[in-house]
Scaffold this motif. Sequence first.
Motif, PDB file in Angstrom:
ATOM      1  N   SER A   5     -21.298  29.518 -13.062  1.00 55.63           N
ATOM      2  CA  SER A   5     -21.015  29.555 -11.630  1.00 55.63           C
ATOM      3  C   SER A   5     -20.957  28.157 -11.054  1.00 55.63           C
ATOM      4  N   GLU A   8     -22.487  25.609  -4.056  1.00 54.60           N
ATOM      5  CA  GLU A   8     -22.014  24.835  -2.918  1.00 54.60           C
ATOM      6  C   GLU A   8     -23.168  24.005  -2.370  1.00 54.60           C
ATOM      7  N   TYR A  15     -21.242  30.952  -6.124  1.00 51.52           N
ATOM      8  CA  TYR A  15     -20.086  31.835  -6.253  1.00 51.52           C
ATOM      9  C   TYR A  15     -19.999  32.315  -7.698  1.00 51.52           C
ATOM     10  N   ILE A  20     -20.783  36.214  -3.485  1.00 53.73           N
ATOM     11  CA  ILE A  20     -21.528  35.050  -3.028  1.00 53.73           C
ATOM     12  C   ILE A  20     -23.013  35.393  -3.075  1.00 53.73           C
ATOM     13  N   TYR A  21     -23.770  34.565  -3.791  1.00 55.04           N
ATOM     14  CA  TYR A  21     -25.207  34.770  -3.943  1.00 55.04           C
ATOM     15  C   TYR A  21     -25.957  33.659  -3.193  1.00 55.04           C
ATOM     16  N   ASP A  35     -16.651  37.662  -1.751  1.00 46.63           N
ATOM     17  CA  ASP A  35     -15.671  36.586  -1.656  1.00 46.63           C
ATOM     18  C   ASP A  35     -14.276  37.133  -1.994  1.00 46.63           C
TER      19      ASP A  35
END
Length: 601
Positions: A5, A8, A15, A20-21, A35
Amino acid sequence: MAKRSKIEEKINIVYLDGLIYEVNVDGTARVSKVDDIDKFVRIADEVEDEEGRVYKVTEIGDEAFSACDTLETVEIPDGIIKIGEWAFSACDNLKTVKLPNTLKELNKATFYDCKNLQMIVIPDCVTRIGDSAFYGCNALSDLILPEGLSEIGSSAFDYCNSLKSIYISQFVTDIGDRAFDHCESLEDIQVDPANAYYSGDGIRLIEKITNNVLYKCKNKKKTNSDIEVEDKFKEESLKTFMDGKDVKDMLIKDGFNYFLGYDYTAAIVENYNRDSMPKRLNIPVEVDDGDGATYKIKELYGSLFFYQKKLEEVYIPEGVEVIGDNTFAECKNLKTVNLPTTLKLLGARVFSSCVNLTQINMNNMIKKIEKDAFFECSNLDSFVLPEYLEEIEERAFGLCKKLTTVTLSPSLKKIGRRAFCHCDNLKGIYIPPSVEEISGDAFDGCNSFESIEVSVENPKFYSDGNCVIEKSTGILTVGSKASVIPEGVREIAENAFYGRSLRSIDLPSGIVRIGDRAFENCFGLMEIFIPETVTEIGDGAFEKCMGAYLRCEARERPEGWSKYMGVTADRIQFGCVRQKPKPQKSEGLIKRIIKFFTGKN
Protein backbone atom coordinates in the motif's frame (compact mmCIF):
# COMPACT_ATOMS: atom_id res chain seq x y z
CA MET A 1 -1.07 -10.17 2.29
CA ALA A 2 -2.42 -7.97 -0.50
CA LYS A 3 -0.22 -5.72 -2.62
CA ARG A 4 1.97 -3.08 -0.97
CA SER A 5 0.00 0.00 0.00
CA LYS A 6 0.92 3.64 -0.09
CA ILE A 7 0.47 6.02 2.82
CA GLU A 8 -0.52 9.63 2.48
CA GLU A 9 1.61 11.99 4.53
CA LYS A 10 0.30 13.91 7.54
CA ILE A 11 -3.22 12.50 7.63
CA ASN A 12 -2.30 8.85 8.44
CA ILE A 13 -4.33 7.08 5.80
CA VAL A 14 -3.48 4.05 3.68
CA TYR A 15 -4.88 3.33 0.21
CA LEU A 16 -5.29 -0.36 -0.59
CA ASP A 17 -7.35 -2.13 -3.27
CA GLY A 18 -9.81 0.74 -3.67
CA LEU A 19 -10.38 1.35 0.04
CA ILE A 20 -9.08 4.04 2.37
CA TYR A 21 -7.86 2.92 5.79
CA GLU A 22 -7.20 5.23 8.74
CA VAL A 23 -4.26 3.95 10.80
CA ASN A 24 -3.79 4.54 14.53
CA VAL A 25 -0.75 4.80 16.77
CA ASP A 26 -1.88 1.69 18.67
CA GLY A 27 -1.30 -0.45 15.59
CA THR A 28 -4.92 -0.75 14.50
CA ALA A 29 -6.70 0.53 11.42
CA ARG A 30 -10.24 1.06 10.19
CA VAL A 31 -11.90 1.31 6.80
CA SER A 32 -12.96 4.94 6.58
CA LYS A 33 -14.41 5.18 3.07
CA VAL A 34 -14.39 3.88 -0.49
CA ASP A 35 -11.90 5.16 -3.05
CA ASP A 36 -12.53 3.05 -6.16
CA ILE A 37 -13.87 -0.50 -5.94
CA ASP A 38 -15.32 -3.24 -8.15
CA LYS A 39 -18.32 -5.49 -7.54
CA PHE A 40 -16.45 -7.74 -5.10
CA VAL A 41 -14.55 -6.43 -2.08
CA ARG A 42 -12.57 -8.34 0.50
CA ILE A 43 -11.53 -6.10 3.34
CA ALA A 44 -7.90 -6.60 4.34
CA ASP A 45 -7.13 -8.13 7.72
CA GLU A 46 -4.05 -5.90 7.92
CA VAL A 47 -2.45 -3.05 6.00
CA GLU A 48 1.15 -1.94 5.64
CA ASP A 49 2.64 1.49 5.06
CA GLU A 50 5.73 2.41 3.00
CA GLU A 51 7.99 2.07 6.02
CA GLY A 52 6.83 -1.48 6.66
CA ARG A 53 4.65 -0.79 9.69
CA VAL A 54 1.74 -3.25 9.87
CA TYR A 55 -1.70 -2.31 11.20
CA LYS A 56 -4.44 -4.79 12.17
CA VAL A 57 -7.79 -3.82 10.66
CA THR A 58 -10.35 -3.91 13.49
CA GLU A 59 -13.15 -1.58 12.41
CA ILE A 60 -15.34 -0.38 9.54
CA GLY A 61 -16.22 3.26 10.10
CA ASP A 62 -19.60 4.98 10.06
CA GLU A 63 -21.04 5.33 6.51
CA ALA A 64 -17.83 3.82 5.06
CA PHE A 65 -19.62 2.13 2.11
CA SER A 66 -22.85 4.14 2.22
CA ALA A 67 -24.55 4.59 -1.19
CA CYS A 68 -21.83 2.59 -3.00
CA ASP A 69 -23.77 1.49 -6.09
CA THR A 70 -21.06 -0.76 -7.58
CA LEU A 71 -20.75 -3.08 -4.58
CA GLU A 72 -22.39 -6.52 -4.90
CA THR A 73 -20.43 -8.80 -2.56
CA VAL A 74 -18.33 -7.99 0.50
CA GLU A 75 -16.22 -10.33 2.62
CA ILE A 76 -15.25 -9.08 6.07
CA PRO A 77 -12.36 -10.98 7.72
CA ASP A 78 -12.09 -12.20 11.30
CA GLY A 79 -10.45 -9.53 13.41
CA ILE A 80 -13.06 -6.87 12.64
CA ILE A 81 -14.78 -6.17 15.95
CA LYS A 82 -16.92 -3.19 14.99
CA ILE A 83 -18.99 -2.12 11.98
CA GLY A 84 -20.09 1.51 12.25
CA GLU A 85 -23.54 3.02 11.90
CA TRP A 86 -24.97 3.26 8.36
CA ALA A 87 -21.80 1.49 7.14
CA PHE A 88 -23.45 -0.22 4.13
CA SER A 89 -26.68 1.79 3.98
CA ALA A 90 -28.30 2.39 0.58
CA CYS A 91 -25.92 0.05 -1.29
CA ASP A 92 -28.57 -0.68 -3.91
CA ASN A 93 -26.78 -3.60 -5.61
CA LEU A 94 -25.32 -5.31 -2.54
CA LYS A 95 -26.43 -8.98 -2.57
CA THR A 96 -24.13 -11.02 -0.32
CA VAL A 97 -22.21 -10.26 2.88
CA LYS A 98 -19.90 -12.49 4.93
CA LEU A 99 -19.58 -11.21 8.49
CA PRO A 100 -16.61 -12.06 10.76
CA ASN A 101 -16.71 -14.37 13.78
CA THR A 102 -15.20 -11.60 15.91
CA LEU A 103 -18.18 -9.25 15.55
CA LYS A 104 -20.25 -8.63 18.70
CA GLU A 105 -23.07 -6.47 17.38
CA LEU A 106 -24.60 -4.91 14.29
CA ASN A 107 -24.96 -1.18 14.78
CA LYS A 108 -27.77 1.17 13.85
CA ALA A 109 -28.85 1.11 10.20
CA THR A 110 -25.83 -0.99 9.13
CA PHE A 111 -27.63 -2.35 6.03
CA TYR A 112 -30.42 0.24 5.88
CA ASP A 113 -32.26 0.21 2.54
CA CYS A 114 -30.03 -2.40 0.87
CA LYS A 115 -32.88 -3.37 -1.44
CA ASN A 116 -31.14 -6.32 -3.13
CA LEU A 117 -29.45 -7.92 -0.13
CA GLN A 118 -30.39 -11.59 -0.45
CA MET A 119 -28.07 -13.49 1.86
CA ILE A 120 -26.23 -12.69 5.07
CA VAL A 121 -24.86 -15.05 7.69
CA ILE A 122 -24.91 -13.49 11.14
CA PRO A 123 -22.32 -15.26 13.33
CA ASP A 124 -23.27 -16.71 16.71
CA CYS A 125 -21.06 -14.21 18.53
CA VAL A 126 -23.41 -11.32 17.65
CA THR A 127 -25.54 -10.45 20.69
CA ARG A 128 -27.26 -7.31 19.44
CA ILE A 129 -28.88 -6.15 16.20
CA GLY A 130 -29.30 -2.39 16.29
CA ASP A 131 -32.18 -0.12 15.32
CA SER A 132 -33.11 -0.27 11.62
CA ALA A 133 -30.12 -2.54 10.92
CA PHE A 134 -31.92 -4.25 7.99
CA TYR A 135 -34.68 -1.69 7.39
CA GLY A 136 -35.93 -1.89 3.78
CA CYS A 137 -33.93 -5.01 2.81
CA ASN A 138 -36.74 -6.13 0.52
CA ALA A 139 -34.94 -9.14 -0.98
CA LEU A 140 -33.77 -10.69 2.30
CA SER A 141 -35.58 -14.04 2.54
CA ASP A 142 -33.26 -16.47 4.31
CA LEU A 143 -32.10 -15.35 7.73
CA ILE A 144 -30.94 -17.31 10.78
CA LEU A 145 -30.71 -15.21 13.91
CA PRO A 146 -27.75 -16.17 16.12
CA GLU A 147 -28.45 -18.37 19.12
CA GLY A 148 -26.74 -15.95 21.52
CA LEU A 149 -28.70 -12.91 20.34
CA SER A 150 -30.16 -10.91 23.25
CA GLU A 151 -31.44 -7.68 21.67
CA ILE A 152 -33.26 -6.83 18.44
CA GLY A 153 -33.56 -3.08 17.90
CA SER A 154 -36.55 -1.03 16.83
CA SER A 155 -37.48 -1.38 13.14
CA ALA A 156 -34.55 -3.80 12.77
CA PHE A 157 -36.30 -5.77 10.00
CA ASP A 158 -39.02 -3.28 9.06
CA TYR A 159 -39.99 -3.55 5.37
CA CYS A 160 -38.13 -6.86 4.87
CA ASN A 161 -40.91 -7.91 2.54
CA SER A 162 -39.39 -11.27 1.50
CA LEU A 163 -38.61 -12.56 5.00
CA LYS A 164 -40.53 -15.81 5.46
CA SER A 165 -39.69 -17.10 8.93
CA ILE A 166 -38.03 -16.05 12.17
CA TYR A 167 -36.82 -17.99 15.19
CA ILE A 168 -36.33 -16.23 18.55
CA SER A 169 -33.94 -18.04 20.89
CA GLN A 170 -34.29 -18.29 24.67
CA PHE A 171 -31.67 -15.55 25.20
CA VAL A 172 -33.56 -12.71 23.49
CA THR A 173 -34.64 -10.27 26.20
CA ASP A 174 -35.46 -7.12 24.25
CA ILE A 175 -37.33 -6.73 20.95
CA GLY A 176 -37.75 -3.10 19.90
CA ASP A 177 -40.82 -1.36 18.58
CA ARG A 178 -41.86 -2.39 15.04
CA ALA A 179 -38.92 -4.78 14.72
CA PHE A 180 -40.77 -6.90 12.12
CA ASP A 181 -43.32 -4.44 10.75
CA HIS A 182 -44.27 -4.69 7.06
CA CYS A 183 -42.78 -8.19 6.72
CA GLU A 184 -45.61 -9.09 4.36
CA SER A 185 -44.27 -12.56 3.43
CA LEU A 186 -43.70 -13.73 7.00
CA GLU A 187 -45.31 -17.16 7.40
CA ASP A 188 -43.87 -18.57 10.59
CA ILE A 189 -42.82 -17.19 13.98
CA GLN A 190 -41.17 -19.57 16.42
CA VAL A 191 -39.96 -18.72 19.93
CA ASP A 192 -37.91 -21.04 22.14
CA PRO A 193 -40.23 -22.22 24.96
CA ALA A 194 -37.47 -21.41 27.46
CA ASN A 195 -37.60 -17.69 26.61
CA ALA A 196 -38.78 -15.79 29.70
CA TYR A 197 -39.83 -12.63 27.85
CA TYR A 198 -41.54 -13.69 24.61
CA SER A 199 -43.69 -16.51 23.26
CA GLY A 200 -44.99 -17.55 19.85
CA ASP A 201 -47.70 -19.80 18.49
CA GLY A 202 -46.54 -19.98 14.87
CA ILE A 203 -48.77 -17.06 13.93
CA ARG A 204 -47.97 -14.43 16.51
CA LEU A 205 -45.08 -12.95 18.49
CA ILE A 206 -46.28 -12.13 22.01
CA GLU A 207 -44.70 -10.17 24.86
CA LYS A 208 -45.31 -12.27 27.98
CA ILE A 209 -45.41 -9.58 30.66
CA THR A 210 -48.10 -7.53 28.88
CA ASN A 211 -49.62 -10.26 26.68
CA ASN A 212 -49.42 -7.74 23.83
CA VAL A 213 -49.17 -9.10 20.28
CA LEU A 214 -46.02 -7.59 18.76
CA TYR A 215 -46.55 -9.14 15.35
CA LYS A 216 -48.99 -11.42 13.52
CA CYS A 217 -48.19 -13.28 10.31
CA LYS A 218 -50.16 -11.94 7.36
CA ASN A 219 -49.20 -14.72 4.92
CA LYS A 220 -49.74 -17.84 7.01
CA LYS A 221 -50.98 -20.92 5.17
CA LYS A 222 -53.74 -22.17 7.42
CA THR A 223 -53.81 -25.74 8.66
CA ASN A 224 -56.46 -27.24 10.93
CA SER A 225 -54.26 -26.50 13.97
CA ASP A 226 -53.85 -22.90 12.82
CA ILE A 227 -57.63 -22.51 12.55
CA GLU A 228 -57.97 -23.86 16.09
CA VAL A 229 -55.46 -21.26 17.32
CA GLU A 230 -57.32 -18.44 15.55
CA ASP A 231 -60.65 -19.66 16.95
CA LYS A 232 -59.14 -19.65 20.42
CA PHE A 233 -58.21 -15.99 20.07
CA LYS A 234 -61.06 -14.87 17.79
CA GLU A 235 -62.51 -12.58 20.47
CA GLU A 236 -59.16 -10.89 21.03
CA SER A 237 -58.34 -7.76 19.06
CA LEU A 238 -54.91 -7.99 17.46
CA LYS A 239 -54.81 -4.23 17.02
CA THR A 240 -54.39 -2.22 20.19
CA PHE A 241 -53.28 1.19 21.28
CA MET A 242 -49.82 1.35 22.84
CA ASP A 243 -51.42 1.23 26.30
CA GLY A 244 -53.27 -1.99 25.42
CA LYS A 245 -56.62 -0.42 24.59
CA ASP A 246 -58.73 -2.20 21.96
CA VAL A 247 -59.15 -0.63 18.53
CA LYS A 248 -62.69 0.15 17.38
CA ASP A 249 -61.82 0.91 13.76
CA MET A 250 -59.05 2.01 11.40
CA LEU A 251 -58.98 5.10 9.22
CA ILE A 252 -56.66 6.34 6.47
CA LYS A 253 -56.87 10.08 5.96
CA ASP A 254 -54.54 12.88 4.81
CA GLY A 255 -51.56 10.54 4.54
CA PHE A 256 -51.91 8.97 8.00
CA ASN A 257 -53.28 5.64 9.22
CA TYR A 258 -55.25 5.99 12.48
CA PHE A 259 -56.42 3.55 15.12
CA LEU A 260 -59.77 4.74 16.50
CA GLY A 261 -60.74 3.89 20.07
CA TYR A 262 -64.10 3.28 21.71
CA ASP A 263 -63.47 6.30 23.95
CA TYR A 264 -63.17 8.59 20.90
CA THR A 265 -59.42 8.91 21.11
CA ALA A 266 -57.07 8.04 18.25
CA ALA A 267 -53.48 7.03 17.57
CA ILE A 268 -51.48 7.80 14.43
CA VAL A 269 -49.85 4.48 13.56
CA GLU A 270 -48.61 4.89 9.99
CA ASN A 271 -47.19 7.73 7.92
CA TYR A 272 -47.69 7.57 4.15
CA ASN A 273 -46.15 11.02 3.54
CA ARG A 274 -42.54 9.82 3.60
CA ASP A 275 -41.77 11.11 0.10
CA SER A 276 -43.61 14.43 0.51
CA MET A 277 -42.78 15.42 4.08
CA PRO A 278 -43.02 19.20 4.67
CA LYS A 279 -40.39 21.21 6.52
CA ARG A 280 -42.98 22.26 9.10
CA LEU A 281 -45.23 19.50 10.47
CA ASN A 282 -48.38 20.16 12.45
CA ILE A 283 -49.81 17.03 14.05
CA PRO A 284 -53.63 17.29 13.94
CA VAL A 285 -55.57 17.80 17.16
CA GLU A 286 -58.35 15.44 16.08
CA VAL A 287 -59.61 13.39 13.15
CA ASP A 288 -63.13 13.06 11.72
CA ASP A 289 -64.15 9.54 10.66
CA GLY A 290 -66.47 10.85 7.93
CA ASP A 291 -69.61 9.69 9.75
CA GLY A 292 -69.82 12.66 12.08
CA ALA A 293 -67.67 11.26 14.93
CA THR A 294 -64.53 13.11 16.04
CA TYR A 295 -61.56 11.44 17.74
CA LYS A 296 -58.90 13.29 19.75
CA ILE A 297 -55.30 12.38 18.87
CA LYS A 298 -53.72 10.75 21.93
CA GLU A 299 -50.76 8.75 20.66
CA LEU A 300 -48.02 8.77 18.01
CA TYR A 301 -46.66 5.31 17.26
CA GLY A 302 -42.93 4.61 17.03
CA SER A 303 -40.78 5.27 13.94
CA LEU A 304 -43.51 7.39 12.31
CA PHE A 305 -41.08 10.06 11.09
CA PHE A 306 -37.83 8.11 11.31
CA TYR A 307 -35.06 9.51 9.04
CA GLN A 308 -37.17 12.30 7.53
CA LYS A 309 -34.45 14.60 6.22
CA LYS A 310 -36.77 17.45 5.19
CA LEU A 311 -38.38 17.89 8.59
CA GLU A 312 -37.27 21.07 10.42
CA GLU A 313 -40.12 22.02 12.78
CA VAL A 314 -42.71 19.88 14.59
CA TYR A 315 -45.77 21.07 16.53
CA ILE A 316 -47.57 18.44 18.61
CA PRO A 317 -50.92 19.59 20.01
CA GLU A 318 -52.31 19.46 23.53
CA GLY A 319 -54.02 16.14 24.22
CA VAL A 320 -51.21 13.92 22.94
CA GLU A 321 -49.99 11.74 25.82
CA VAL A 322 -47.72 9.16 24.17
CA ILE A 323 -44.89 9.44 21.62
CA GLY A 324 -43.41 6.02 20.74
CA ASP A 325 -39.86 4.78 20.24
CA ASN A 326 -37.78 6.27 17.38
CA THR A 327 -40.60 8.60 16.32
CA PHE A 328 -38.25 11.40 15.20
CA ALA A 329 -34.92 9.54 15.30
CA GLU A 330 -32.36 10.45 12.62
CA CYS A 331 -34.27 13.57 11.51
CA LYS A 332 -30.98 15.31 10.78
CA ASN A 333 -32.47 18.74 9.99
CA LEU A 334 -35.02 18.91 12.80
CA LYS A 335 -34.40 22.12 14.75
CA THR A 336 -37.50 22.89 16.81
CA VAL A 337 -40.06 20.68 18.57
CA ASN A 338 -43.09 21.87 20.53
CA LEU A 339 -44.28 19.19 22.97
CA PRO A 340 -47.67 19.39 24.71
CA THR A 341 -48.06 19.77 28.47
CA THR A 342 -50.28 16.65 28.39
CA LEU A 343 -47.38 14.38 27.36
CA LYS A 344 -46.87 11.44 29.73
CA LEU A 345 -44.62 9.04 27.81
CA LEU A 346 -41.66 9.80 25.56
CA GLY A 347 -40.22 6.66 23.95
CA ALA A 348 -36.69 5.34 23.66
CA ARG A 349 -34.47 6.96 21.00
CA VAL A 350 -37.33 9.31 20.16
CA PHE A 351 -34.97 12.18 19.13
CA SER A 352 -31.78 10.14 18.76
CA SER A 353 -29.27 11.67 16.29
CA CYS A 354 -31.33 14.81 15.69
CA VAL A 355 -28.03 16.62 15.35
CA ASN A 356 -29.52 20.06 14.61
CA LEU A 357 -32.16 20.08 17.35
CA THR A 358 -31.69 23.30 19.33
CA GLN A 359 -35.09 23.99 20.90
CA ILE A 360 -37.47 21.68 22.74
CA ASN A 361 -39.86 22.55 25.54
CA MET A 362 -40.18 19.99 28.33
CA ASN A 363 -43.03 21.47 30.37
CA ASN A 364 -44.97 18.22 30.52
CA MET A 365 -45.96 15.29 32.73
CA ILE A 366 -43.44 12.60 31.80
CA LYS A 367 -41.85 10.66 34.65
CA LYS A 368 -39.11 8.90 32.73
CA ILE A 369 -36.74 9.87 29.92
CA GLU A 370 -36.13 6.56 28.16
CA LYS A 371 -32.78 5.26 26.93
CA ASP A 372 -31.09 7.18 24.10
CA ALA A 373 -34.03 9.62 23.96
CA PHE A 374 -31.78 12.61 23.13
CA PHE A 375 -28.64 10.67 22.22
CA GLU A 376 -26.35 12.65 19.87
CA CYS A 377 -28.50 15.79 19.89
CA SER A 378 -25.21 17.56 19.49
CA ASN A 379 -26.58 21.11 19.19
CA LEU A 380 -28.63 21.19 22.41
CA ASP A 381 -26.82 23.57 24.76
CA SER A 382 -29.12 23.57 27.80
CA PHE A 383 -31.91 21.43 29.18
CA VAL A 384 -34.47 21.89 31.95
CA LEU A 385 -35.98 18.55 32.94
CA PRO A 386 -39.76 18.23 33.51
CA GLU A 387 -41.00 18.96 37.02
CA TYR A 388 -42.37 15.44 37.65
CA LEU A 389 -39.50 13.49 36.09
CA GLU A 390 -38.27 10.60 38.23
CA GLU A 391 -35.84 8.64 36.03
CA ILE A 392 -33.18 9.34 33.40
CA GLU A 393 -32.37 6.10 31.60
CA GLU A 394 -29.27 4.79 29.82
CA ARG A 395 -27.47 7.25 27.50
CA ALA A 396 -30.53 9.53 27.47
CA PHE A 397 -28.30 12.58 26.80
CA GLY A 398 -25.17 10.80 25.58
CA LEU A 399 -23.02 12.66 23.02
CA CYS A 400 -24.86 15.96 23.55
CA LYS A 401 -21.54 17.66 22.99
CA LYS A 402 -22.72 21.29 23.29
CA LEU A 403 -24.72 20.72 26.46
CA THR A 404 -23.35 23.10 29.09
CA THR A 405 -26.11 23.21 31.71
CA VAL A 406 -28.74 20.72 32.91
CA THR A 407 -31.34 21.53 35.54
CA LEU A 408 -32.46 18.33 37.25
CA SER A 409 -36.07 18.07 38.40
CA PRO A 410 -37.01 18.20 42.11
CA SER A 411 -38.71 14.79 41.74
CA LEU A 412 -35.73 12.98 40.18
CA LYS A 413 -34.83 9.64 41.79
CA LYS A 414 -32.51 7.90 39.34
CA ILE A 415 -29.68 8.92 37.00
CA GLY A 416 -28.98 5.83 34.87
CA ARG A 417 -25.95 4.32 33.20
CA ARG A 418 -24.02 6.72 30.96
CA ALA A 419 -26.96 9.13 31.08
CA PHE A 420 -24.72 12.10 30.17
CA CYS A 421 -21.76 10.26 28.63
CA HIS A 422 -19.40 12.33 26.48
CA CYS A 423 -21.18 15.63 27.08
CA ASP A 424 -17.88 17.37 26.48
CA ASN A 425 -18.96 20.84 27.59
CA LEU A 426 -21.00 19.94 30.67
CA LYS A 427 -19.14 21.69 33.47
CA GLY A 428 -21.19 20.84 36.54
CA ILE A 429 -24.36 19.47 38.07
CA TYR A 430 -26.55 20.06 41.13
CA ILE A 431 -28.07 16.90 42.64
CA PRO A 432 -31.47 17.56 44.29
CA PRO A 433 -32.63 15.98 47.59
CA SER A 434 -34.85 13.41 45.84
CA VAL A 435 -32.05 11.50 44.03
CA GLU A 436 -31.66 7.94 45.34
CA GLU A 437 -29.54 6.31 42.62
CA ILE A 438 -26.61 7.61 40.55
CA SER A 439 -24.78 5.26 38.24
CA GLY A 440 -21.01 5.56 38.59
CA ASP A 441 -20.64 5.95 34.81
CA ALA A 442 -23.46 8.50 34.45
CA PHE A 443 -20.94 11.17 33.37
CA ASP A 444 -18.46 8.99 31.44
CA GLY A 445 -16.15 10.98 29.21
CA CYS A 446 -17.36 14.43 30.33
CA ASN A 447 -13.98 16.10 29.84
CA SER A 448 -15.01 19.50 31.23
CA PHE A 449 -16.92 18.16 34.22
CA GLU A 450 -15.60 19.76 37.41
CA SER A 451 -18.33 21.04 39.75
CA ILE A 452 -20.64 18.65 41.65
CA GLU A 453 -22.92 19.76 44.43
CA VAL A 454 -25.39 17.57 46.30
CA SER A 455 -28.25 19.14 48.26
CA VAL A 456 -27.58 19.01 52.02
CA GLU A 457 -31.11 17.61 52.36
CA ASN A 458 -30.32 14.50 50.28
CA PRO A 459 -30.56 11.52 52.69
CA LYS A 460 -28.30 9.15 50.69
CA PHE A 461 -25.47 11.22 49.17
CA TYR A 462 -23.31 14.16 50.13
CA SER A 463 -20.73 16.18 48.22
CA ASP A 464 -17.27 17.14 49.34
CA GLY A 465 -14.32 18.24 47.26
CA ASN A 466 -16.40 18.05 44.05
CA CYS A 467 -17.12 14.36 44.69
CA VAL A 468 -20.42 12.55 45.21
CA ILE A 469 -20.14 10.16 48.17
CA GLU A 470 -22.61 7.65 49.55
CA LYS A 471 -23.23 8.45 53.22
CA SER A 472 -23.71 4.92 54.56
CA THR A 473 -20.77 3.26 52.79
CA GLY A 474 -18.21 5.97 52.07
CA ILE A 475 -18.18 5.00 48.38
CA LEU A 476 -17.14 7.79 46.03
CA THR A 477 -19.71 7.38 43.26
CA VAL A 478 -18.90 10.26 40.89
CA GLY A 479 -15.77 12.37 40.62
CA SER A 480 -14.74 15.34 38.48
CA LYS A 481 -11.56 16.78 37.01
CA ALA A 482 -11.46 19.20 39.98
CA SER A 483 -12.03 16.55 42.67
CA VAL A 484 -10.14 16.59 45.96
CA ILE A 485 -10.94 13.26 47.60
CA PRO A 486 -11.77 13.84 51.27
CA GLU A 487 -10.79 11.69 54.25
CA GLY A 488 -13.37 9.06 55.06
CA VAL A 489 -13.79 7.75 51.52
CA ARG A 490 -13.52 3.95 51.60
CA GLU A 491 -13.97 3.05 47.95
CA ILE A 492 -13.73 4.55 44.46
CA ALA A 493 -16.70 3.15 42.50
CA GLU A 494 -16.36 1.71 39.03
CA ASN A 495 -16.19 4.39 36.31
CA ALA A 496 -16.15 7.15 38.96
CA PHE A 497 -13.51 9.22 37.11
CA TYR A 498 -13.89 7.73 33.63
CA GLY A 499 -12.71 10.17 30.95
CA ARG A 500 -11.93 13.08 33.26
CA SER A 501 -9.12 15.49 32.34
CA LEU A 502 -7.06 14.64 35.42
CA ARG A 503 -3.34 15.26 35.68
CA SER A 504 -3.02 14.11 39.28
CA ILE A 505 -5.26 12.94 42.11
CA ASP A 506 -4.44 12.27 45.75
CA LEU A 507 -5.91 9.11 47.31
CA PRO A 508 -6.10 9.51 51.09
CA SER A 509 -5.24 6.67 53.44
CA GLY A 510 -8.28 4.62 54.36
CA ILE A 511 -9.33 3.78 50.82
CA VAL A 512 -9.55 0.00 50.48
CA ARG A 513 -10.86 -0.51 46.95
CA ILE A 514 -10.57 1.07 43.49
CA GLY A 515 -13.35 -0.22 41.23
CA ASP A 516 -13.32 -1.50 37.66
CA ARG A 517 -12.39 1.20 35.11
CA ALA A 518 -12.44 3.82 37.87
CA PHE A 519 -9.84 6.01 36.09
CA GLU A 520 -10.14 4.66 32.56
CA ASN A 521 -9.47 7.16 29.75
CA CYS A 522 -7.93 9.75 32.08
CA PHE A 523 -5.38 10.51 29.36
CA GLY A 524 -3.59 13.31 31.21
CA LEU A 525 -3.03 11.36 34.44
CA MET A 526 0.73 11.17 34.94
CA GLU A 527 1.12 9.81 38.47
CA ILE A 528 -1.04 8.48 41.29
CA PHE A 529 -0.04 7.39 44.79
CA ILE A 530 -1.76 4.21 46.03
CA PRO A 531 -1.81 4.01 49.85
CA GLU A 532 -1.12 0.66 51.51
CA THR A 533 -4.74 0.49 52.73
CA VAL A 534 -5.83 -0.35 49.15
CA THR A 535 -6.27 -4.12 49.02
CA GLU A 536 -8.32 -4.40 45.83
CA ILE A 537 -8.00 -2.81 42.39
CA GLY A 538 -10.54 -3.78 39.72
CA ASP A 539 -10.15 -4.69 36.06
CA GLY A 540 -9.04 -1.86 33.79
CA ALA A 541 -8.94 0.64 36.66
CA PHE A 542 -6.26 2.66 34.81
CA GLU A 543 -6.99 1.53 31.25
CA LYS A 544 -5.82 4.01 28.59
CA CYS A 545 -4.15 6.29 31.16
CA MET A 546 -1.30 6.91 28.73
CA GLY A 547 1.99 7.38 30.56
CA ALA A 548 0.56 7.09 34.09
CA TYR A 549 2.76 5.69 36.86
CA LEU A 550 1.40 3.99 39.98
CA ARG A 551 3.47 4.75 43.06
CA CYS A 552 2.43 2.20 45.67
CA GLU A 553 3.03 2.41 49.40
CA ALA A 554 2.72 -1.37 49.70
CA ARG A 555 6.03 -3.20 49.37
CA GLU A 556 4.60 -5.91 47.13
CA ARG A 557 1.52 -6.48 45.01
CA PRO A 558 -1.52 -7.43 47.15
CA GLU A 559 -3.45 -10.54 46.10
CA GLY A 560 -6.65 -8.58 45.48
CA TRP A 561 -5.20 -6.45 42.70
CA SER A 562 -6.41 -7.36 39.21
CA LYS A 563 -3.92 -8.60 36.65
CA TYR A 564 -5.55 -6.31 34.07
CA MET A 565 -5.42 -2.87 35.66
CA GLY A 566 -4.53 -1.20 32.38
CA VAL A 567 -0.89 -0.35 33.10
CA THR A 568 2.17 -2.50 32.48
CA ALA A 569 4.38 -3.83 35.27
CA ASP A 570 7.18 -1.37 34.45
CA ARG A 571 4.90 1.52 35.37
CA ILE A 572 4.14 0.22 38.88
CA GLN A 573 6.57 1.06 41.66
CA PHE A 574 6.26 -0.52 45.13
CA GLY A 575 7.58 0.66 48.51
CA CYS A 576 7.12 4.36 47.71
CA VAL A 577 6.57 7.16 50.20
CA ARG A 578 3.90 9.79 49.69
CA GLN A 579 5.53 13.00 48.52
CA LYS A 580 4.95 15.97 50.75
CA PRO A 581 4.20 19.38 49.21
CA LYS A 582 7.37 21.35 48.67
CA PRO A 583 7.69 24.29 51.14
CA GLN A 584 7.64 27.72 49.56
CA LYS A 585 10.99 29.50 49.52
CA SER A 586 11.17 32.40 51.97
CA GLU A 587 11.71 35.81 50.38
CA GLY A 588 14.94 37.62 50.87
CA LEU A 589 15.27 40.48 53.36
CA ILE A 590 15.67 43.19 50.69
CA LYS A 591 12.47 42.11 48.86
CA ARG A 592 10.50 42.17 52.12
CA ILE A 593 11.75 45.69 52.93
CA ILE A 594 10.79 46.97 49.47
CA LYS A 595 7.27 45.49 49.81
CA PHE A 596 6.85 47.04 53.27
CA PHE A 597 7.66 50.57 52.11
CA THR A 598 5.89 50.42 48.75
CA GLY A 599 2.75 48.70 50.06
CA LYS A 600 2.86 46.13 47.24
CA ASN A 601 1.85 42.56 48.11
